[in-house]
Design a protein around this motif. Structure first.
Motif, PDB file in Angstrom:
ATOM      1  N   CYS A  65     -19.257 -15.478  29.657  1.00  0.00           N
ATOM      2  CA  CYS A  65     -20.764 -15.022  30.000  1.00  0.00           C
ATOM      3  C   CYS A  65     -21.281 -16.063  30.780  1.00  0.00           C
ATOM      4  O   CYS A  65     -22.128 -15.562  31.989  1.00  0.00           O
ATOM      5  N   ALA A  66     -21.049 -17.435  30.834  1.00  0.00           N
ATOM      6  CA  ALA A  66     -21.577 -18.395  31.953  1.00  0.00           C
ATOM      7  C   ALA A  66     -20.926 -18.324  33.243  1.00  0.00           C
ATOM      8  O   ALA A  66     -21.509 -18.485  34.176  1.00  0.00           O
ATOM      9  N   GLU A  67     -19.984 -17.526  33.377  1.00  0.00           N
ATOM     10  CA  GLU A  67     -19.095 -17.182  34.566  1.00  0.00           C
ATOM     11  C   GLU A  67     -19.851 -15.768  35.113  1.00  0.00           C
ATOM     12  O   GLU A  67     -19.165 -15.398  36.206  1.00  0.00           O
ATOM     13  N   GLY A  68     -20.701 -15.130  34.267  1.00  0.00           N
ATOM     14  CA  GLY A  68     -21.171 -13.853  34.723  1.00  0.00           C
ATOM     15  C   GLY A  68     -20.260 -12.733  34.317  1.00  0.00           C
ATOM     16  O   GLY A  68     -20.251 -11.477  34.943  1.00  0.00           O
ATOM     17  N   ASP A  69     -19.179 -12.943  33.529  1.00  0.00           N
ATOM     18  CA  ASP A  69     -18.233 -11.927  32.970  1.00  0.00           C
ATOM     19  C   ASP A  69     -18.633 -11.492  31.674  1.00  0.00           C
ATOM     20  O   ASP A  69     -18.565 -12.256  30.918  1.00  0.00           O
ATOM     21  N   GLU A  70     -18.605 -10.385  31.569  1.00  0.00           N
ATOM     22  CA  GLU A  70     -19.042  -9.685  30.393  1.00  0.00           C
ATOM     23  C   GLU A  70     -18.160  -9.652  29.218  1.00  0.00           C
ATOM     24  O   GLU A  70     -16.684  -9.235  29.662  1.00  0.00           O
ATOM     25  N   PRO A  71     -18.104 -10.303  28.037  1.00  0.00           N
ATOM     26  CA  PRO A  71     -16.944 -10.482  27.223  1.00  0.00           C
ATOM     27  C   PRO A  71     -16.698  -9.095  26.522  1.00  0.00           C
ATOM     28  O   PRO A  71     -17.478  -7.982  26.745  1.00  0.00           O
ATOM     29  N   LEU A  72     -15.262  -8.780  26.523  1.00  0.00           N
ATOM     30  CA  LEU A  72     -14.781  -7.475  25.856  1.00  0.00           C
ATOM     31  C   LEU A  72     -14.860  -7.247  24.348  1.00  0.00           C
ATOM     32  O   LEU A  72     -14.756  -8.269  23.586  1.00  0.00           O
ATOM     33  N   PRO A  73     -15.617  -6.210  24.224  1.00  0.00           N
ATOM     34  CA  PRO A  73     -15.690  -5.875  22.608  1.00  0.00           C
ATOM     35  C   PRO A  73     -14.517  -5.744  21.847  1.00  0.00           C
ATOM     36  O   PRO A  73     -13.405  -5.342  22.495  1.00  0.00           O
ATOM     37  N   TYR A  74     -14.358  -6.197  20.809  1.00  0.00           N
ATOM     38  CA  TYR A  74     -13.256  -6.176  19.784  1.00  0.00           C
ATOM     39  C   TYR A  74     -13.601  -5.620  18.457  1.00  0.00           C
ATOM     40  O   TYR A  74     -13.975  -6.467  17.791  1.00  0.00           O
ATOM     41  N   PRO A  75     -13.458  -4.467  18.098  1.00  0.00           N
ATOM     42  CA  PRO A  75     -13.838  -4.041  16.716  1.00  0.00           C
ATOM     43  C   PRO A  75     -12.839  -4.300  15.833  1.00  0.00           C
ATOM     44  O   PRO A  75     -11.694  -4.626  15.925  1.00  0.00           O
ATOM     45  N   PRO A  76     -13.172  -4.735  14.690  1.00  0.00           N
ATOM     46  CA  PRO A  76     -12.461  -5.062  13.422  1.00  0.00           C
ATOM     47  C   PRO A  76     -11.398  -4.017  13.073  1.00  0.00           C
ATOM     48  O   PRO A  76     -11.730  -2.955  13.309  1.00  0.00           O
ATOM     49  N   SER A  77     -10.257  -4.194  12.703  1.00  0.00           N
ATOM     50  CA  SER A  77      -9.429  -3.114  12.045  1.00  0.00           C
ATOM     51  C   SER A  77      -9.997  -2.499  11.179  1.00  0.00           C
ATOM     52  O   SER A  77     -10.928  -2.691  10.308  1.00  0.00           O
ATOM     53  N   PRO A  78      -9.627  -0.964  10.657  1.00  0.00           N
ATOM     54  CA  PRO A  78     -10.054  -0.376   9.709  1.00  0.00           C
ATOM     55  C   PRO A  78     -10.246  -0.894   8.261  1.00  0.00           C
ATOM     56  O   PRO A  78     -11.094  -0.937   7.514  1.00  0.00           O
ATOM     57  N   GLU A  79      -9.153  -1.746   7.984  1.00  0.00           N
ATOM     58  CA  GLU A  79      -9.059  -2.326   6.785  1.00  0.00           C
ATOM     59  C   GLU A  79      -9.854  -3.674   6.646  1.00  0.00           C
ATOM     60  O   GLU A  79     -10.620  -3.696   5.737  1.00  0.00           O
ATOM     61  N   VAL A  80     -10.282  -4.294   7.894  1.00  0.00           N
ATOM     62  CA  VAL A  80     -11.581  -5.302   7.844  1.00  0.00           C
ATOM     63  C   VAL A  80     -12.727  -4.637   7.571  1.00  0.00           C
ATOM     64  O   VAL A  80     -13.414  -5.158   6.700  1.00  0.00           O
ATOM     65  N   ALA A  81     -12.979  -3.251   8.243  1.00  0.00           N
ATOM     66  CA  ALA A  81     -14.294  -2.657   7.936  1.00  0.00           C
ATOM     67  C   ALA A  81     -14.353  -2.144   6.562  1.00  0.00           C
ATOM     68  O   ALA A  81     -15.496  -2.457   5.854  1.00  0.00           O
ATOM     69  N   ARG A  82     -13.187  -1.650   5.895  1.00  0.00           N
ATOM     70  CA  ARG A  82     -13.263  -1.544   4.487  1.00  0.00           C
ATOM     71  C   ARG A  82     -13.552  -2.712   3.601  1.00  0.00           C
ATOM     72  O   ARG A  82     -14.072  -2.643   2.645  1.00  0.00           O
ATOM     73  N   GLU A  83     -13.003  -3.882   3.829  1.00  0.00           N
ATOM     74  CA  GLU A  83     -13.242  -5.069   3.311  1.00  0.00           C
ATOM     75  C   GLU A  83     -14.695  -5.522   3.320  1.00  0.00           C
ATOM     76  O   GLU A  83     -15.258  -5.902   2.330  1.00  0.00           O
ATOM     77  N   LEU A  84     -15.386  -5.448   4.507  1.00  0.00           N
ATOM     78  CA  LEU A  84     -16.559  -5.657   4.642  1.00  0.00           C
ATOM     79  C   LEU A  84     -17.699  -4.778   3.841  1.00  0.00           C
ATOM     80  O   LEU A  84     -18.657  -5.266   3.128  1.00  0.00           O
ATOM     81  N   ALA A  85     -17.068  -3.585   3.805  1.00  0.00           N
ATOM     82  CA  ALA A  85     -17.772  -2.665   2.892  1.00  0.00           C
ATOM     83  C   ALA A  85     -17.798  -3.077   1.433  1.00  0.00           C
ATOM     84  O   ALA A  85     -18.906  -2.927   0.739  1.00  0.00           O
ATOM     85  N   ARG A  86     -16.548  -3.273   1.027  1.00  0.00           N
ATOM     86  CA  ARG A  86     -16.369  -3.832  -0.263  1.00  0.00           C
ATOM     87  C   ARG A  86     -17.351  -5.057  -0.708  1.00  0.00           C
ATOM     88  O   ARG A  86     -17.921  -5.186  -1.857  1.00  0.00           O
ATOM     89  N   ALA A  87     -17.386  -6.019   0.257  1.00  0.00           N
ATOM     90  CA  ALA A  87     -18.033  -7.096  -0.034  1.00  0.00           C
ATOM     91  C   ALA A  87     -19.424  -6.761   0.073  1.00  0.00           C
ATOM     92  O   ALA A  87     -20.218  -7.290  -0.729  1.00  0.00           O
ATOM     93  N   LEU A  88     -20.172  -6.048   0.708  1.00  0.00           N
ATOM     94  CA  LEU A  88     -21.629  -5.600   0.605  1.00  0.00           C
ATOM     95  C   LEU A  88     -21.794  -4.883  -0.454  1.00  0.00           C
ATOM     96  O   LEU A  88     -22.729  -5.105  -1.189  1.00  0.00           O
ATOM     97  N   ALA A  89     -20.734  -3.869  -1.013  1.00  0.00           N
ATOM     98  CA  ALA A  89     -20.885  -3.335  -2.257  1.00  0.00           C
ATOM     99  C   ALA A  89     -21.173  -4.279  -3.341  1.00  0.00           C
ATOM    100  O   ALA A  89     -21.954  -4.228  -4.447  1.00  0.00           O
ATOM    101  N   ARG A  90     -20.156  -5.450  -3.373  1.00  0.00           N
ATOM    102  CA  ARG A  90     -20.415  -6.527  -4.618  1.00  0.00           C
ATOM    103  C   ARG A  90     -21.581  -7.065  -4.486  1.00  0.00           C
ATOM    104  O   ARG A  90     -22.254  -7.452  -5.418  1.00  0.00           O
ATOM    105  N   GLN A  91     -22.387  -7.435  -3.304  1.00  0.00           N
ATOM    106  CA  GLN A  91     -23.325  -8.151  -3.001  1.00  0.00           C
ATOM    107  C   GLN A  91     -24.512  -7.201  -3.464  1.00  0.00           C
ATOM    108  O   GLN A  91     -25.338  -7.670  -4.243  1.00  0.00           O
ATOM    109  N   ILE A  92     -24.403  -6.030  -3.277  1.00  0.00           N
ATOM    110  CA  ILE A  92     -25.742  -4.999  -3.691  1.00  0.00           C
ATOM    111  C   ILE A  92     -25.594  -4.838  -5.288  1.00  0.00           C
ATOM    112  O   ILE A  92     -26.681  -4.915  -5.795  1.00  0.00           O
TER     113      ILE A  92
END
Length: 190
Positions: A65-92
């Motif tokens: 960013c400091a050099e004016g170059d936009e960082p490339l997006p990197y989505p989490p794997s489907p398993e990471v997304a599922r684990e995030l959903a599990r964690a949110l469900a536990r919090q709720i």
């Protein structure tokens, strides 16, 4: 005049006697637009190595960013997304049980639970009172700071670039949860 290395040169010399982990990135043999990655973590846990690599990636993104170059997006794997959903469900579930609220949203978010909307109205005893009484423990700066920190963590759990409906749904849930936590923090500070 020094001899220029050829494209076939693939020598990387690293003194790894005290290295806890390593990553070597080089051009792919069959396609110069891709890379090959060799990595290992033998002197530290894989989780600690992953955390360290994410910190390095954050550092590289900041430098880009400091050099004016936009960082490339990197989505989490489907398993990471599922684990995030599990964690949110536990919090709720934990928050709902602590406050005496319905926890149907946890079943809706959790990727391993089947959610069936019955269309039935909620029962009276399943809802929080219209005007909840705030105890002294739920007021003040410590409680509000905890809620704000929880909201920050919920925001961090969002999927960076959602690929499908499931990841977009996870993001919507994290956003709504973070907004509720911020609202509760504002109420606690009054």
């Amino acid at each position: 005049m020094p001899e220029q290395p050829t494209e076939e040169t693939r020598l990387a010399l690293v003194d790894g006697r005290d290295a806890l982990a390593f990553v070597v990135i080089r051009p792919a043999d069959d396609d110069t637009d891709r890379v090959q990655v060799e990595a290992s973590a033998r002197g530290m846990s894989k989780a600690a190595a992953a955390y360290t690599l994410r910190s390095v990636a954050d550092h590289f993104d900041t430098a880009a960013c400091a050099e004016g170059d936009e960082p490339l997006p990197y989505p989490p794997s489907p398993e990471v997304a599922r684990e995030l959903a599990r964690a949110l469900a536990r919090q709720i579930t934990a928050l709902g049980k602590a406050r005496g609220w319905s926890t149907w949203a946890a079943d809706y978010i959790h990727p391993d639970r089947e959610f069936v909307d019955t269309g039935a109205p909620a029962e009276e005893d399943d809802q929080a009172p219209a005007e909840p009484e705030q105890s002294t423990a739920r007021q003040g700066s410590n409680y509000a700071a905890g809620l704000i920190e929880a909201a920050r963590l919920a925001d961090q759990g969002r999927v960076a670039n959602p690929i499908g409906e499931a990841e977009e749904h996870v993001n919507d849930c994290f956003s709504a949860f973070a907004a509720d936590l911020r609202r509760m923090a504002g109420e606690a500070q009054q």
